[in-house]
Design an enzyme around this catalytic site. Sequence first.
Site, PDB file in Angstrom:
ATOM      1  N   ARG A  69       0.853  -1.193   0.000  1.00 11.98           N
ATOM      2  CA  ARG A  69       0.000   0.000   0.000  1.00 11.98           C
ATOM      3  C   ARG A  69       0.889   1.244   0.000  1.00 11.98           C
ATOM      4  O   ARG A  69       0.596   2.238  -0.644  1.00 11.98           O
ATOM      5  CB  ARG A  69      -0.948   0.007   1.207  1.00 11.98           C
ATOM      6  CG  ARG A  69      -1.811   1.236   1.187  1.00 11.98           C
ATOM      7  CD  ARG A  69      -2.776   1.475   2.352  1.00 11.98           C
ATOM      8  NE  ARG A  69      -3.030   0.401   3.244  1.00 11.98           N
ATOM      9  CZ  ARG A  69      -2.511   0.335   4.483  1.00 11.98           C
ATOM     10  NH1 ARG A  69      -1.702   1.278   4.932  1.00 11.98           N
ATOM     11  NH2 ARG A  69      -2.810  -0.671   5.269  1.00 11.98           N
ATOM     12  N   TYR A 121     -13.755  20.703 -13.908  1.00 17.62           N
ATOM     13  CA  TYR A 121     -14.101  19.310 -14.229  1.00 17.62           C
ATOM     14  C   TYR A 121     -15.208  18.842 -13.264  1.00 17.62           C
ATOM     15  O   TYR A 121     -15.101  19.048 -12.044  1.00 17.62           O
ATOM     16  CB  TYR A 121     -12.845  18.434 -14.087  1.00 17.62           C
ATOM     17  CG  TYR A 121     -13.133  16.963 -14.182  1.00 17.62           C
ATOM     18  CD1 TYR A 121     -13.499  16.380 -15.391  1.00 17.62           C
ATOM     19  CD2 TYR A 121     -13.063  16.150 -13.061  1.00 17.62           C
ATOM     20  CE1 TYR A 121     -13.779  15.029 -15.471  1.00 17.62           C
ATOM     21  CE2 TYR A 121     -13.340  14.797 -13.140  1.00 17.62           C
ATOM     22  CZ  TYR A 121     -13.703  14.244 -14.344  1.00 17.62           C
ATOM     23  OH  TYR A 121     -13.985  12.909 -14.420  1.00 17.62           O
ATOM     24  N   ASP A 193      -4.474  21.494 -12.231  1.00 17.27           N
ATOM     25  CA  ASP A 193      -4.881  20.261 -12.895  1.00 17.27           C
ATOM     26  C   ASP A 193      -4.409  20.377 -14.343  1.00 17.27           C
ATOM     27  O   ASP A 193      -4.971  21.139 -15.132  1.00 17.27           O
ATOM     28  CB  ASP A 193      -6.408  20.117 -12.799  1.00 17.27           C
ATOM     29  CG  ASP A 193      -6.918  18.829 -13.438  1.00 17.27           C
ATOM     30  OD1 ASP A 193      -6.217  18.273 -14.299  1.00 17.27           O
ATOM     31  OD2 ASP A 193      -8.039  18.402 -13.086  1.00 17.27           O
ATOM     32  N   LYS A 218      -5.882   9.938 -18.777  1.00 22.25           N
ATOM     33  CA  LYS A 218      -6.099  10.640 -20.042  1.00 22.25           C
ATOM     34  C   LYS A 218      -4.830  10.600 -20.915  1.00 22.25           C
ATOM     35  O   LYS A 218      -4.419   9.544 -21.307  1.00 22.25           O
ATOM     36  CB  LYS A 218      -6.575  12.061 -19.748  1.00 22.25           C
ATOM     37  CG  LYS A 218      -7.663  12.145 -18.645  1.00 22.25           C
ATOM     38  CD  LYS A 218      -8.983  11.522 -19.040  1.00 22.25           C
ATOM     39  CE  LYS A 218      -9.971  11.352 -17.882  1.00 22.25           C
ATOM     40  NZ  LYS A 218     -10.212  12.531 -17.059  1.00 22.25           N
TER      41      LYS A 218
HETATM   42  C1  LIG Z   1     -10.751  12.837 -15.812  1.00 24.25           C
HETATM   43  C2  LIG Z   1     -10.361  14.083 -15.124  1.00 24.25           C
HETATM   44  C3  LIG Z   1     -10.182  14.123 -13.739  1.00 24.25           C
HETATM   45  C4  LIG Z   1     -10.462  12.934 -12.849  1.00 24.25           C
HETATM   46  O1  LIG Z   1      -9.571  11.895 -13.066  1.00 24.25           O
HETATM   47  P1  LIG Z   1      -9.958  10.336 -12.912  1.00 24.25           P
HETATM   48  O2  LIG Z   1      -8.710   9.650 -13.340  1.00 24.25           O
HETATM   49  O3  LIG Z   1     -11.121  10.069 -13.805  1.00 24.25           O
HETATM   50  O4  LIG Z   1     -10.295  10.125 -11.480  1.00 24.25           O
HETATM   51  C5  LIG Z   1      -9.768  15.313 -13.177  1.00 24.25           C
HETATM   52  N1  LIG Z   1      -9.548  16.418 -13.926  1.00 24.25           N
HETATM   53  C6  LIG Z   1      -9.725  16.419 -15.256  1.00 24.25           C
HETATM   54  C7  LIG Z   1      -9.479  17.658 -16.030  1.00 24.25           C
HETATM   55  C8  LIG Z   1     -10.137  15.257 -15.909  1.00 24.25           C
HETATM   56  O5  LIG Z   1     -10.326  15.272 -17.229  1.00 24.25           O
END
Ligand SMILES: *Cc1c(COP(=O)(O)O)cnc(C)c1O
Length: 404
Positions: A69, A121, A193, A218
Amino acid sequence: MSTTSFHDVETSTRMTNGTSSHKTGFGTLAVHAGQAPDPSTGAIMPPVYFTSTYVQESPGDHKGYEYARVSNPTRTALEGNLAALEGAKHCIAFSSGVASIDALLKTLRPGDHVVSTNDLYGGTFRLMTQVFEPFGLRFTFTDLTDLDSVADAITPETRLLWIETPTNPLLRIFDIAALSELAHRSNILVGVDNTFASPYLQQPLSLGADLVMHSSTKYLGGHSDVVGGAIMTNSDELDEKMRFLIKSAGAAPGPMDCFLLLRGTKTLHLRMESHCKNGEAVARFLRSHPKVAEVRWPGFEDHPGHAIAKLQMRDFGGMVSFILNDDALETANRVMAATKVFALAESLGGVESLISHPASMTHASIPAVKRREAGLPDSLIRLSVGIEDEADLIADLEQALELA
Ligand SMILES: *Cc1c(COP(=O)(O)O)cnc(C)c1O
């Protein structure tokens, strides 16, 4: 060398900093950083360490790993790689993007206040307002292009400024350097982000941010086959807090997920070049189409964030949003159902092109009134432009738009 030391610190440091005369390029870091051949076999890829625990010689005498973990060598390799890509000293990998934001918010305390954008988001907005607000954190969502409104939103309790740029799905651009300077005047931590840009297009730490967050699901992963998150920072204190939270709250990524992400980042620079090129072609095609009312893409010179995007990004990315002349939901639905190369799906950043409807899919958790206030029309269509052939993508949109 011990069998667990394939994450050759010297190699990754050399890869990160370069020598005094030569700075290692992004592509070389993407392929190599954080990884060195497995000393026990010579395997060029880090092994997938499927193990929950590690044998100790005597209590406390171990090779840096005690329980999975807390840490795993495949994860260590990924963290070395992602840190190098963002030019960061530290990276902490999480089991998802939202898990990484969850950990960050857990460093705050009841009464603490966060300022962020009003076109955030959807999952981040839900986490902030539905999970953390009931625990006593306070949030203000405002227009981050308006520095005065950000300054007005800041209170003595504000601890974090949370920036997303380009935003999802409106593709607005925020000035990371200016916002960081403003927040730092009040000792506020700045987090970005960076999911939409990827570290290839934008490196927020070099613009003054204190930490970068990714949904590695992504562009970093890039193949729509893994869910993951990460936080990168130069702060030892923040690194320590994040590692404490992985250990204590457990949002740890599994070794196979880490391996898939490492495989993905090796081609990040090549994929991003292709996403950007196709994104531009699709944006320009849509803009010239008689049935399209408006196209959002930061590469257009008349995009309100274009000048800042040009300064803080290498290129404009593969995300394009548009609104049809006929602004009815049924018309947008007809177009989305008709594409054949663009698949109707949530998510983004994979090699395959996706089409989605934010108001009913990714942003459904934001109340309709709030969505419209933030300027998100119900009929807006979002494209994650993949790396297929440009002509096929345009032909696909052309035939679908006949139904608009
Ligand atoms: C998809 C996304 C998230 C969340 O990420 P997950 O991997 O789905 O938990 C946060 N910020 C943005 C801009 C995203 O596109």
